[in-house]
Design an enzyme around this catalytic site. Structure first.
Site, mmCIF file in Angstrom:
data_model
loop_
_atom_site.group_PDB
_atom_site.id
_atom_site.type_symbol
_atom_site.label_atom_id
_atom_site.label_comp_id
_atom_site.label_asym_id
_atom_site.label_seq_id
_atom_site.Cartn_x
_atom_site.Cartn_y
_atom_site.Cartn_z
ATOM 1 N N ASN A 1 -30.296 29.995 -130.019
ATOM 2 C CA ASN A 1 -30.654 29.039 -131.066
ATOM 3 C C ASN A 1 -29.662 27.879 -131.061
ATOM 4 O O ASN A 1 -28.689 27.887 -130.300
ATOM 5 C CB ASN A 1 -30.646 29.709 -132.447
ATOM 6 C CG ASN A 1 -31.769 30.709 -132.630
ATOM 7 O OD1 ASN A 1 -32.878 30.517 -132.132
ATOM 8 N ND2 ASN A 1 -31.490 31.788 -133.346
ATOM 9 N N HIS B 1 -40.862 31.017 -133.551
ATOM 10 C CA HIS B 1 -40.721 30.027 -132.475
ATOM 11 C C HIS B 1 -42.084 29.543 -131.967
ATOM 12 O O HIS B 1 -42.246 29.242 -130.786
ATOM 13 C CB HIS B 1 -39.891 30.589 -131.312
ATOM 14 C CG HIS B 1 -38.495 30.963 -131.686
ATOM 15 N ND1 HIS B 1 -37.467 30.052 -131.759
ATOM 16 C CD2 HIS B 1 -37.951 32.166 -132.025
ATOM 17 C CE1 HIS B 1 -36.347 30.672 -132.122
ATOM 18 N NE2 HIS B 1 -36.623 31.949 -132.299
ATOM 19 N N TYR C 1 -38.972 41.710 -127.894
ATOM 20 C CA TYR C 1 -39.487 40.523 -127.205
ATOM 21 C C TYR C 1 -40.547 40.896 -126.176
ATOM 22 O O TYR C 1 -41.597 40.260 -126.092
ATOM 23 C CB TYR C 1 -38.344 39.743 -126.556
ATOM 24 C CG TYR C 1 -37.712 38.741 -127.494
ATOM 25 C CD1 TYR C 1 -37.792 37.379 -127.256
ATOM 26 C CD2 TYR C 1 -37.046 39.156 -128.641
ATOM 27 C CE1 TYR C 1 -37.224 36.452 -128.120
ATOM 28 C CE2 TYR C 1 -36.473 38.254 -129.517
ATOM 29 C CZ TYR C 1 -36.567 36.903 -129.253
ATOM 30 O OH TYR C 1 -36.010 35.992 -130.117
#
Length: 492
Positions: A138, A65, A348
């Protein structure tokens, strides 16, 4: 003087140039030298500061990303779902919550064309009164692999060859030939939806199943869906090539210009819910991230709307430093047992600490807009001013106490330690159903993309045969059409 009042900000700009320490700079054009020719003197402090800052002004790009654009706005509840969740931001119709949203490509690098075939990221950060909720999704509702042990390999297989830095189909098809679970995602990846016209004209999905918990503690599994009010629009391969050759930032420009013109992008939020007692009633595992939930059995429930009405003020501060984390939830929302989701909760936050620093949550774009308190302290680039004497818990000198318990799922989990796949893989059914739902011209484009990829000269006969077998298991005619174009017979 309040030590936090004059923190670096354009709000406190002086009318003249200064060093980072506030000293005046009277010449920002010519270096300090011995005579007009030089050499340059090291005592030209501002020159050294300017060069050193320039050398360090970029941070590591996201490993996925990396290419993206952000915008700000609000989320407004339009339908009452308080019987399903006690989440404060979903408390009642009319409730509004400020948000920041980031759209992105997944595989390609920062600065790459936004017209390239790829899944698009759709992340929304809700700045709630009770903490941030990050819905990190997404533009397709499924993912390639259901277990995070394969995730690093998945991304490497999609990225360029480490020797040549050229993106090649043979690498992708070789790796995923070992993961038949990826077939459903390829039914999106090689479809029109992975060439969206721009960010405004694409759907968004939470991808994973989460859980909603109401004030009585009753839990339901949930999936989140964003539907653009302006409809879904996609490009052809030819259009994508033309657009990318004209403007590699076309989607970012479209988003920015639309908001600046008052044509605010808007999405409707819908959810699907499932009673945990019904999980075993399907021929697939509803917590499998490679599967969608049938809308005829679990219909979409309207919840609210997302409106993006403000452009970001600074691309670096509010896009590059913007950090999402599926681990950021609020009371009334909880994780499911989805294997990939469980590991994203760690991954993350870990990548943000590497990319931005251990105190990335102190950055204004990431910090909650509500009060917050813990004993996480210090570290590189700490920006908080704290004057308390007690930095431990518990203490009789500090009145801080644990928060009130909020409802979380009360299910009992048990089982043996094991490394295994889930019992209900069912890897081909939904891919076939999706293919058969298309018009013939859309099917043809899908087949053409498979033929193009499988025609890579380094794709072996064995790999072609495996993929044709996978496609045939999903839909016999699809596999036959690809096989006839490649003169290959299935071997599985």
């Amino acid at each position: 003087m309040d030590p936090s009042k004059y923190r670096p900000s354009s709000a406190y700009d002086t009318p003249f140039l200064t060093t980072n320490a506030g000293g005046p700079v009277y010449n920002n054009v010519s270096s300090l030298t011995v005579g007009p020719r030089g050499p340059v003197l090291l005592e030209d402090y501002y020159l050294i500061e300017k060069l050193a800052t320039f050398d360090r002004e970029k941070i590591p790009e996201r490993v996925v990303h990396a290419r993206g654009a952000s915008a700000k706005g609000f989320f407004e509840v339009t339908h009452d779902i308080s019987h399903l969740t006690c989440a404060d931001f979903l408390r009642a119709p009319g409730a509004q919550t400020p948000v920041i949203c980031r759209f992105s490509t997944v595989v390609h690098e920062r600065g790459s064309p936004e017209s390239i075939r790829d899944i698009r990221g759709f992340g929304v950060k809700f700045y709630n009164r009770g903490g941030n909720f990050d819905l990190v999704g997404n533009n397709v509702p499924v993912f390639f692999n259901r277990d995070a042990k394969s995730f690093p390999d998945t991304i490497r297989a999609l990225k360029p060859n480490p020797k040549s830095h050229i993106q090649e189909d043979w690498r992708t098809l070789d790796f995923f030939s070992f993961l038949p679970e990826s077939l459903h995602t390829f039914a999106f990846f090689y479809d029109d939806v992975c060439l969206p016209t721009d960010y405004r004209h694409m759907e968004g999905f939470g991808v994973h199943a989460y859980q909603l918990i109401n004030k009585e503690g009753k839990a339901h599994y949930v999936k989140f869906h964003w539907k653009p009010t302006c409809g879904v629009k996609c490009m052809s391969e030819e259009e994508a090539i033309r657009v990318g050759g004209t403007n590699h930032s076309h989607a970012t420009k479209d988003l920015y210009d639309s908001i600046a013109a008052g044509n605010y992008p808007e999405w409707k939020l819908f959810i699907q819910t499932m009673d945990p007692e019904d999980v075993d009633k399907f021929d697939f595992d509803p917590l499998d991230v490679t599967k969608t939930w049938p809308e005829d059995l679990l219909p979409l429930i309207p919840v609210g709307r997302l409106v993006l009405n403000r452009n970001i003020d600074n691309f670096f501060a509010e896009n590059e430093q913007l950090a999402f984390n599926p681990g950021h939830i609020v009371p009334g929302i909880y994780y499911s047992e989805d294997k990939l989701l469980q590991t994203r909760i760690f991954a993350y936050a870990d990548t943000q600490r590497h990319r931005i620093g251990p105190n990335y949550m102190q950055l204004p774009v990431n910090a909650p807009k509500c009060g917050h308190h813990n004993n996480h302290r210090d570290g590189a680039m700490n920006m908080t001013h704290r004057d308390e004497e007690v930095d431990y818990f518990p203490s009789r000198f500090d009145p801080c106490r644990p928060a009130e318990q909020y409802p979380i799922p009360a299910c009992v989990l048990n089982g043996r330690r094991t490394n295994c796949v889930i019992p209900k893989e069912n890897n081909s059914k939904q891919a076939g159903e999706r293919y058969r739902s298309w018009e013939s011209d859309r099917q043809d484009r899908y087949i053409n993309k498979w033929v193009e990829s499988l025609s890579d000269p380094r794709v072996t006969h064995e790999i072609r045969s495996i993929w044709i077998s996978y496609l045939s298991q999903a839909d016999k005619s699809c596999g036959q059409k690809v096989a006839s174009r490649l003169t290959v017979k299935p071997t599985m």
